[in-house]
Structures are given as C-alpha cells and as structure tokens.
Motif scaffolding. Structure first.
Motif, PDB file in Angstrom:
ATOM      1  N   ASN A 158      28.470 -22.747   9.507  1.00 20.34           N
ATOM      2  CA  ASN A 158      28.638 -21.982  10.828  1.00 20.34           C
ATOM      3  C   ASN A 158      29.907 -21.746  11.252  1.00 20.34           C
ATOM      4  OD1 ASN A 158      30.744 -23.905  11.915  1.00 20.34           O
ATOM      5  ND2 ASN A 158      28.962 -25.918  12.169  1.00 20.34           N
ATOM      6  N   GLU A 159      29.609 -21.132  12.411  1.00 17.76           N
ATOM      7  CA  GLU A 159      30.630 -19.923  12.787  1.00 17.76           C
ATOM      8  C   GLU A 159      31.277 -20.808  14.364  1.00 17.76           C
ATOM      9  OE1 GLU A 159      27.050 -19.272  12.918  1.00 17.76           O
ATOM     10  OE2 GLU A 159      27.438 -18.691  10.900  1.00 17.76           O
ATOM     11  N   ASN A 160      31.652 -21.683  13.726  1.00 15.77           N
ATOM     12  CA  ASN A 160      32.148 -22.129  15.502  1.00 15.77           C
ATOM     13  C   ASN A 160      33.746 -22.532  14.921  1.00 15.77           C
ATOM     14  OD1 ASN A 160      30.144 -22.780  16.209  1.00 15.77           O
ATOM     15  ND2 ASN A 160      29.862 -25.122  15.781  1.00 15.77           N
ATOM     16  N   GLN A 161      34.903 -22.187  16.219  1.00 13.68           N
ATOM     17  CA  GLN A 161      35.771 -22.535  16.046  1.00 13.68           C
ATOM     18  C   GLN A 161      36.905 -23.544  15.601  1.00 13.68           C
ATOM     19  OE1 GLN A 161      38.077 -19.437  16.413  1.00 13.68           O
ATOM     20  NE2 GLN A 161      39.565 -21.482  14.993  1.00 13.68           N
ATOM     21  N   GLY A 162      37.555 -23.487  14.836  1.00 15.70           N
ATOM     22  CA  GLY A 162      38.360 -24.496  15.012  1.00 15.70           C
ATOM     23  C   GLY A 162      39.620 -24.708  16.038  1.00 15.70           C
ATOM     24  N   TYR A 163      40.012 -25.809  16.453  1.00 17.52           N
ATOM     25  CA  TYR A 163      41.382 -25.600  17.281  1.00 17.52           C
ATOM     26  C   TYR A 163      42.242 -26.974  16.625  1.00 17.52           C
ATOM     27  CZ  TYR A 163      37.504 -23.909  20.244  1.00 17.52           C
ATOM     28  OH  TYR A 163      36.541 -23.243  21.159  1.00 17.52           O
ATOM     29  N   TYR A 164      42.191 -27.638  15.745  1.00 19.06           N
ATOM     30  CA  TYR A 164      43.333 -28.961  15.717  1.00 19.06           C
ATOM     31  C   TYR A 164      44.705 -27.832  15.070  1.00 19.06           C
ATOM     32  CZ  TYR A 164      45.735 -33.024  14.418  1.00 19.06           C
ATOM     33  OH  TYR A 164      46.839 -34.170  14.565  1.00 19.06           O
ATOM     34  N   LEU A 165      44.667 -27.090  14.122  1.00 23.23           N
ATOM     35  CA  LEU A 165      45.740 -26.212  13.614  1.00 23.23           C
ATOM     36  C   LEU A 165      45.949 -25.656  14.783  1.00 23.23           C
ATOM     37  CD1 LEU A 165      44.086 -24.505   9.881  1.00 23.23           C
ATOM     38  CD2 LEU A 165      46.135 -26.950  11.218  1.00 23.23           C
ATOM     39  N   THR A 166      45.811 -25.406  15.548  1.00 26.77           N
ATOM     40  CA  THR A 166      46.556 -24.687  16.584  1.00 26.77           C
ATOM     41  C   THR A 166      46.895 -25.444  18.124  1.00 26.77           C
ATOM     42  OG1 THR A 166      44.872 -23.973  17.589  1.00 26.77           O
ATOM     43  CG2 THR A 166      45.818 -22.185  16.353  1.00 26.77           C
ATOM     44  N   ARG A 167      46.860 -26.965  17.695  1.00 25.29           N
ATOM     45  CA  ARG A 167      47.280 -27.826  18.990  1.00 25.29           C
ATOM     46  C   ARG A 167      48.817 -27.454  18.683  1.00 25.29           C
ATOM     47  NH1 ARG A 167      49.179 -32.922  17.571  1.00 25.29           N
ATOM     48  NH2 ARG A 167      48.238 -34.452  18.793  1.00 25.29           N
ATOM     49  N   ASN A 168      48.885 -28.322  20.657  1.00 20.12           N
ATOM     50  CA  ASN A 168      49.964 -27.951  21.888  1.00 20.12           C
ATOM     51  C   ASN A 168      50.883 -26.302  21.110  1.00 20.12           C
ATOM     52  OD1 ASN A 168      49.648 -30.563  22.037  1.00 20.12           O
ATOM     53  ND2 ASN A 168      51.458 -31.621  20.529  1.00 20.12           N
ATOM     54  N   MET A 169      49.945 -26.132  20.852  1.00 21.51           N
ATOM     55  CA  MET A 169      50.847 -24.357  20.748  1.00 21.51           C
ATOM     56  C   MET A 169      49.775 -23.520  23.112  1.00 21.51           C
ATOM     57  SD  MET A 169      49.414 -23.059  16.782  1.00 21.51           S
ATOM     58  CE  MET A 169      50.289 -23.758  16.077  1.00 21.51           C
ATOM     59  N   GLY A 170      49.992 -23.983  23.432  1.00 23.30           N
ATOM     60  CA  GLY A 170      49.101 -23.441  24.767  1.00 23.30           C
ATOM     61  C   GLY A 170      50.234 -22.648  25.558  1.00 23.30           C
ATOM     62  N   ALA A 171      52.492 -22.613  24.718  1.00 20.31           N
ATOM     63  CA  ALA A 171      53.217 -22.191  25.305  1.00 20.31           C
ATOM     64  C   ALA A 171      52.300 -20.449  24.898  1.00 20.31           C
ATOM     65  CB  ALA A 171      54.114 -22.601  24.669  1.00 20.31           C
ATOM     66  N   LEU A 172      51.616 -20.385  23.736  1.00 16.66           N
ATOM     67  CA  LEU A 172      51.280 -18.622  23.425  1.00 16.66           C
ATOM     68  C   LEU A 172      51.141 -17.833  25.078  1.00 16.66           C
ATOM     69  CD1 LEU A 172      50.463 -19.640  19.652  1.00 16.66           C
ATOM     70  CD2 LEU A 172      52.676 -19.097  20.694  1.00 16.66           C
ATOM     71  N   PRO A 173      51.088 -16.419  24.178  1.00 18.71           N
ATOM     72  CA  PRO A 173      50.237 -15.824  25.456  1.00 18.71           C
ATOM     73  C   PRO A 173      48.904 -16.126  24.678  1.00 18.71           C
ATOM     74  CG  PRO A 173      52.400 -14.823  25.123  1.00 18.71           C
ATOM     75  CD  PRO A 173      52.602 -15.978  23.702  1.00 18.71           C
ATOM     76  N   ALA A 174      48.060 -15.885  25.690  1.00 19.35           N
ATOM     77  CA  ALA A 174      46.114 -15.925  25.486  1.00 19.35           C
ATOM     78  C   ALA A 174      45.630 -15.058  24.026  1.00 19.35           C
ATOM     79  CB  ALA A 174      45.637 -16.058  26.470  1.00 19.35           C
TER      80      ALA A 174
END
Length: 427
Positions: free
Chosen positions: A93-109
């Motif tokens: 499928n084409e869904n986005q995975g998120y776990y590898l960027t966990r806790n990276m909210g400090a990065l600009p969007a």
C-alpha cells in the motif's frame, strides 16, 4: 519450485552421492513460479499483486556427477513481478510510516515531511532496490560424501528455520513475517532472509538430522551493508517432523553487533493434519542502515538548513541522529502457531501469531489468519486468505504477501486487515 532450492538440491544430491555409484552425467533444469492475484487492504485500494502465496520467479539449476562421490551444482533464481514485469516489488500500500521519525517534532514541518518521505516513501521500492538480476539466489557449490559446500547469495540458516515454522509458508497476508519486522517497517529487518558473498556448509544425514553453517565477510547481508555475518542451524526432517533451531548474527558497517535472531520451530504432519509452531527472537542495537540514514541527512537535508545558521542546523541534526538511532533499534520476540487440514482437493490453513515489543514503546501486534487452497493439479492451485492484525500503540503492521512487505496502516495503532485471492502455477 521449492522455496529453498539450494537446501533441497544440496540435500538431494548429498543423499544420492552417499547411496549410489557415480553416473557421470549432468543436467540443467529451467523452473519457476507464476503467482498473481488481487488484494484488498484496509486503508488502500484493491489492486492486482504478484507473488501472493509464492514469490514469482524464473530459475535455473543443474548438477554434474564428477564421480568418486562428488557432484557440482548451481542455482540461479530471478525475481519477476507479474503485475508490471519488473524485478523490484513495492510496498503493498501507499500509506506513510511514522515510527522512524518518532520524537522528531522539533524539526520544522517541511523538513520532517522530507525526512519521512526519504526514510519510508509511501508505495516505494521495498525489495531488491539494487535491481539485481538473480536477487533470489545465485549459488554454485560442490556436494561431497561429507557434506555440501556452497558459495554465493543464499538463504540464511536462521531464515530457513523461520520459514519451516510459518503456517502460511512465508506467503499471503497470513505469513508470520507480516508482524516480525521492527516497528519502523520494512527497512527495519526482523530477519536476514538472504546473504550475499556467503560461504555455506550443509549436511543431511539418512537419519533426518541435518545442519548448516554460513559465514560471510564485508559486503554481506541482503543489501551488502554488513561488515561480517554468520549463521547456523540444526534440523531434523523425518517421521513427519520438520523442525529446527537457527541463529543469525550480523555486524554493522563499523563492525559492531547488528541484527541477531534466534528461531526455534517447525511442523509435524499427521494424516490429513499438519501442525506448526515457532518462536523468533530479534535484537539489534546498531542498525546496518543507520550510517545510510545519517549520510542521507547530510547530503539532502543539511544544505536546506544552511540559511538557519550553523548552530540551528547542528541542533536539528542532533535531534535527527539521536532519534533515528533509537527508532531503528529492535528488541522483540514473536510466537506463532497454526495448522493445515487436507480435505478433498483442498486444504484449510489457519494461524495466530503475536509480536511482543520489549522496548519502552510496547508496540505489540496480534495476527489472525484463515485461508484455503484448492489444488487444480499438482502444479496449479487457487487460494483465498483473510488476515487481521491488531496493532498496539505506535505499531502500523499491515498484512503482507510472499513477494512484498505489507506497508503500513493509515495511522499508528490502526488495525490491519486484508483479503486476498490468487492463482499459483509451478513449472
């Protein structure tokens, strides 16, 4: 036609060499599997897929009897995607995975979005990114009265035990492998399936006992990223049993211990029934892809941050490096049990599996699957499989196929569901 042609070929040749005089003859065989179907996944459109129950392939294998109990063998096996004719499967499928960027909210969007796209591209290439011609197997070897010695790209000892214990024979949405990768998805391997640049010794005794040892140096592993690799397995295949214990141990590009797996399990056939059970442990503190992730940041992201100033760019890089190091680690074990029941020209297949994440995230998953095969002949069968995955916390496991990883659910913690229909022909 066998998932483990090197194993089967070596074992068969070995038993023949032990039991029969030299025949001074050679043979070459062209073989393959053509497998395609349709698959529906929750959160994705219905699509035509290749390699649902078995990865579609074209192979060449051969042997030459050299006399004195010696036999030369080879096996070349290429991946073929029937849906588009290429050799590079994509995620289901084409869904986005998120776990590898966990806790990276400090990065600009915009930076975070770019990192996610680079690390886990929706619908991107998932297998054979190097576009190798004989990605599945490329091996040559010698069978002797004391065992077989093989060289090339081959299945690892630990994975052979894993596959023997998988009720769905490492295929369809019911395969145990749907939930045994890391939470980070297909790039966080839960098992080393193959290794290139490998040397392997195998033995199969008349009693049913067998074993294998594999070693490989720099440039080994599936993507050629390991500094070194070794694996070993002990098996027993007789009186209805096909069981074993296998261990793989890899080292990252810097030579530090990387993915380590231990698998115990197999099957037992009794009349119309066949029972399966397995346990799989995986641990990785130094992901082999970590240097690639960091190099990608420095090459693609760092130049975009230059206008922010050196101090800010360095701080953002630290956020990325610290978290990708943690998020690419693994510490989990999985258990699976299931059965086959032959009825008329078909069989019912059912299994349940659990992945227990020992990290602080506790991203556990439960897989339930039910399938049916109808054998039109010895070479051709139809199959139908329904599978359900219950994801906990940030897990995004989605049912896979034999030929490609399942991708991700729409959001962390969503259930993964799939239904699959297909046809498989062996030649």
């Amino acid at each position: 036609m066998n998932k483990f042609l090197p194993a089967a070929l070596a074992g068969t040749c070995l038993s023949t060499c032990l039991a029969a005089p030299a025949l001074a003859q050679s043979s070459v065989q062209i073989y393959g599997i053509a497998d395609a179907g349709v698959m529906w996944q929750r959160g994705s459109r219905v699509k035509v897929i290749s390699g649902g129950a078995d990865g579609s392939r074209l192979g060449f294998k051969g042997s030459e009897d050299l006399g004195r109990g010696l036999k030369a063998i080879f096996n070349l096996e290429a991946r073929i995607e029937l849906d588009n004719g290429t050799q590079v499967p994509t995620l289901v499928n084409e869904n986005q995975g998120y776990y590898l960027t966990r806790n990276m909210g400090a990065l600009p969007a915009p930076v975070l979005a770019a990192v996610r796209q680079a690390l886990q591209p929706p619908g991107g290439p998932a297998v054979n990114p190097e576009r190798a011609l004989f990605d599945r197997t490329a091996m040559v070897g010698m069978v002797t009265p004391l065992g077989a010695v093989l060289l090339g790209r081959m299945y690892t000892p630990g994975y052979e035990v894993f596959a023997a214990a998988d009720t769905f024979e490492v295929g369809t949405g019911g395969t145990w492998g749907s939930i045994t990768g890391g939470t980070g998805g297909f790039t966080v391997l839960g098992a080393d399936i193959r290794s290139q640049r490998a040397l392997q010794y195998r033995i199969a005794l008349p009693s049913g006992l067998g074993g294998s040892v594999m070693v490989a140096g720099k440039g080994s592993g599936y993507l050629g990223l390991y500094n070194k690799f070794w694996g070993a397995a002990l098996t027993y295949k007789a009186r209805g049993w096909d069981i074993g214990i296998g261990h793989n141990h890899a080292y990252d590009p810097a030579g530090r211990p990387s993915l380590r797996t231990t698998t115990v399990g197999g099957s037992y056939a009794w009349g119309q029934w066949k029972f399966f059970a397995g346990w799989h442990d995986q641990y990785d503190r130094n992901a082999s892809l970590l240097p690639t992730y960091i190099a990608g940041w420095d090459a693609q992201i760092a130049p975009q941050l230059a206008p922010l100033g050196a101090a800010t760019a360095t701080a953002l890089r630290t956020v990325f490096v610290n978290n990708i190091t943690i998020n690419s680690r693994q510490d989990a074990f999985s258990v699976q049990a299931g059965l086959h029941y032959r009825i008329g020209a078909g069989r019912i297949v059912a299994s349940v599996a659990h992945q227990h994440d020992r990290s602080s995230s506790e991203n556990d998953a439960m897989l339930f699957a039910l399938g049916y095969n109808y054998f039109l002949s010895k070479r051709t069968d139809l199959y139908a499989v329904a599978s359900f995955i219950r994801n906990d916390n940030e897990a995004q496991y989605s049912p896979a196929t034999a030929g490609a990883p399942g991708g991700f659910t729409k959001a962390p913690g969503d259930d993964g569901r799939a239904f699959q229909l297909g046809v498989r022909h062996r030649f």
